[in-house]
Design an enzyme around this catalytic site. Structure first.
Site, PDB file in Angstrom:
ATOM      1  N   GLY A   1      10.765   0.413 -31.425  1.00  0.00           N
ATOM      2  CA  GLY A   1       9.865   0.433 -30.477  1.00  0.00           C
ATOM      3  C   GLY A   1      10.331   1.147 -29.354  1.00  0.00           C
TER       4      GLY A   1
ATOM      5  N   VAL B   1      11.286   0.260 -25.933  1.00  0.00           N
ATOM      6  CA  VAL B   1      12.594  -0.279 -25.576  1.00  0.00           C
ATOM      7  C   VAL B   1      13.531  -0.342 -26.627  1.00  0.00           C
ATOM      8  CG1 VAL B   1      13.525  -2.250 -24.648  1.00  0.00           C
ATOM      9  CG2 VAL B   1      11.210  -1.724 -24.079  1.00  0.00           C
TER      10      VAL B   1
ATOM     11  N   ARG C   1      11.340 -17.595 -21.978  1.00  0.00           N
ATOM     12  CA  ARG C   1      11.536 -17.430 -20.553  1.00  0.00           C
ATOM     13  C   ARG C   1      11.351 -18.918 -19.720  1.00  0.00           C
ATOM     14  NH1 ARG C   1       8.655 -11.637 -19.890  1.00  0.00           N
ATOM     15  NH2 ARG C   1      10.692 -10.483 -20.553  1.00  0.00           N
TER      16      ARG C   1
ATOM     17  N   CYS D   1       9.954  -6.993 -17.052  1.00  0.00           N
ATOM     18  CA  CYS D   1      10.314  -5.671 -16.270  1.00  0.00           C
ATOM     19  C   CYS D   1      10.093  -5.660 -14.577  1.00  0.00           C
ATOM     20  CB  CYS D   1       9.756  -4.549 -16.986  1.00  0.00           C
ATOM     21  SG  CYS D   1       7.981  -4.471 -17.407  1.00  0.00           S
TER      22      CYS D   1
ATOM     23  N   GLN E   1       2.921  -1.020 -11.478  1.00  0.00           N
ATOM     24  CA  GLN E   1       3.468  -0.732 -12.381  1.00  0.00           C
ATOM     25  C   GLN E   1       3.168   0.516 -13.397  1.00  0.00           C
ATOM     26  OE1 GLN E   1       3.555  -5.750 -12.323  1.00  0.00           O
ATOM     27  NE2 GLN E   1       3.629  -4.956 -14.509  1.00  0.00           N
TER      28      GLN E   1
ATOM     29  N   HIS F   1       8.675   1.334 -12.462  1.00  0.00           N
ATOM     30  CA  HIS F   1       7.901   0.444 -11.678  1.00  0.00           C
ATOM     31  C   HIS F   1       8.358   0.560 -10.175  1.00  0.00           C
ATOM     32  CE1 HIS F   1       6.215  -1.183 -14.946  1.00  0.00           C
ATOM     33  NE2 HIS F   1       6.850  -2.618 -14.999  1.00  0.00           N
TER      34      HIS F   1
ATOM     35  N   ASN G   1      11.497   0.783 -15.536  1.00  0.00           N
ATOM     36  CA  ASN G   1      11.104  -0.516 -16.488  1.00  0.00           C
ATOM     37  C   ASN G   1      11.625  -0.571 -17.818  1.00  0.00           C
ATOM     38  OD1 ASN G   1       8.784   1.616 -16.187  1.00  0.00           O
ATOM     39  ND2 ASN G   1       8.250   0.323 -18.012  1.00  0.00           N
TER      40      ASN G   1
END
Length: 371
Positions: free
Chosen positions: A34, A36, A121, A151, A178, A276, A349
């Site tokens: 991916g 990231v 989270r 992010c 963003q 960002h 980000n």
């Protein structure tokens, strides 16, 4: 957690790959193919080599692909229970539902999970860690999982953590700008397609002309992003708030250890590919000065102070993209409140906003495992 031992079996060993030094813990990158994940592989190649094997895991359809990490080609293996055999730390970059399913599987195999999704989270038994701010929290992980903040929060929290340590943060009001890459590859592909559709035209001068030009290429955004801004990120929540706005609120409170901190966020998508930006109003318990804030920020780890408006020096996304620090400028004391600062911050980000922070958390755990 039992540190890696010499000679223990791994997928790399079975594939005939060369063994790494046994004293180093083994890392898995889950979601390696991916956006990231690919950034994380580059970061792992740049930072100190604290890892033994680095195993690349992705969906079964990506199994067999080869990606480069630390100068070597590594074959991607499919996500399965066996893929975590012998792995000490796994960085997850997966959709929430997939992370929720597979993180406990990895933990059951003795792996510490660093999760970049939103699945954990809000769990009180899962610490949310930014090493420059609350790195010690990584050691207390009852579920074997450490959460990476979102992010947008990561784009500002290192700056706020440094100021909070000196002045005591009491209120936070944020407007985020963003980048498209926060929506993954689909976000960047959509923005590029829209920019191509409007380039060289006179569009943007009449109501709806941009929307008609981009047609069905809205991708993950609710409105055209090219020649436009979209005051929305995330999903609809109660009373008109977006999930991204509430996540900034919750994550800032958790990382800073301020569960009652008043936080208000407005999230805006802008036609920027990566990095960002945040306009921040931060109110503190104690009176602040610009000179004092400059001194703190200039010395803060992971922060670059860029603040000379007379010379046109302040951070912008196109200048900070591809860099690791959080950049901060436009530092002003509020005109009507001697305890408040106005700031403008920018951060990549995909790097500090995701992959870099996860890599830093992993390094903390690696150091702990090696004693």
């Amino acid at each position: 957690m039992i540190p890696a031992e010499a000679g223990r079996p791994s997928l790399a060993d079975s594939a005939g790959a060369g063994a790494r030094p046994a004293a180093k813990p083994h890392l898995a990158v889950v979601g390696a193919t991916g956006a990231v994940g690919r950034v994380l592989l580059g970061i792992l190649s740049e930072r100190a080599d604290v890892w033994g094997e680095i195993r690349l895991i992705a969906s079964p359809r990506s199994a067999g692909r080869k990606l480069t990490v630390r100068g070597e080609e590594v074959e991607v293996v499919g996500l399965s229970e066996d893929a975590f055999d012998g792995i000490d730390v796994a960085v997850f970059d997966l959709p929430d539902a997939v992370a929720a399913q597979w993180a406990p599987v990895a933990v059951s195999k003795g792996t510490v999970v660093v999760d970049n999704s939103g699945a954990f989270r809000g769990d009180p038994d899962v610490p949310m860690v930014v090493p420059e701010v609350n790195g010690c929290a990584a050691r207390i992980r009852p579920r074997g999982i450490i959460a990476n903040p979102n992010c947008a929060t990561l784009s500002m929290i290192v700056v706020l953590g440094a100021l909070h340590a000196e002045y005591g943060l009491s209120e936070l009001i944020v407007s985020s700008y963003q980048a498209a890459s926060a929506a993954g590859q689909a976000g960047t592909d959509t923005l590029r397609a829209q920019l191509a559709a409007v380039s060289g035209t006179e569009l943007g001068a009449a109501p709806g002309d941009v929307r008609r030009a981009v047609g069905d290429t809205l991708g993950p955004f609710p409105a055209p992003l090219a020649l436009n801004v979209v005051p929305w990120a995330g999903s609809l929540q109660e009373d008109g708030w977006s999930s991204e706005e509430l996540t900034i609120r919750d994550a800032s409170r958790k990382v800073l250890g301020l569960p009652e901190l008043p936080v208000t966020a407005t999230c805006v998508q802008v036609p920027v590919l990566t990095a960002h930006s945040m306009a921040v109003h931060a109110r503190f318990e104690n009176e602040v000065t610009v000179a004092g804030a400059h001194e703190i920020l200039a010395a803060a780890p992971g922060v670059v102070l860029c603040d000379d408006p007379a010379e046109g020096e302040y951070p912008t996304p196109s200048d900070v993209v591809g860099t690791d620090p959080t950049w901060v400028g436009r530092v002003r004391r509020s005109l009507d409140d001697p305890r408040a600062l106005e700031l403008f911050v920018c951060g990549d980000n995909l790097r500090k906003g995701a992959a870099l922070n996860a890599a830093q958390i992993g390094e903390l755990v690696a150091g702990e495992l090696r004693g």
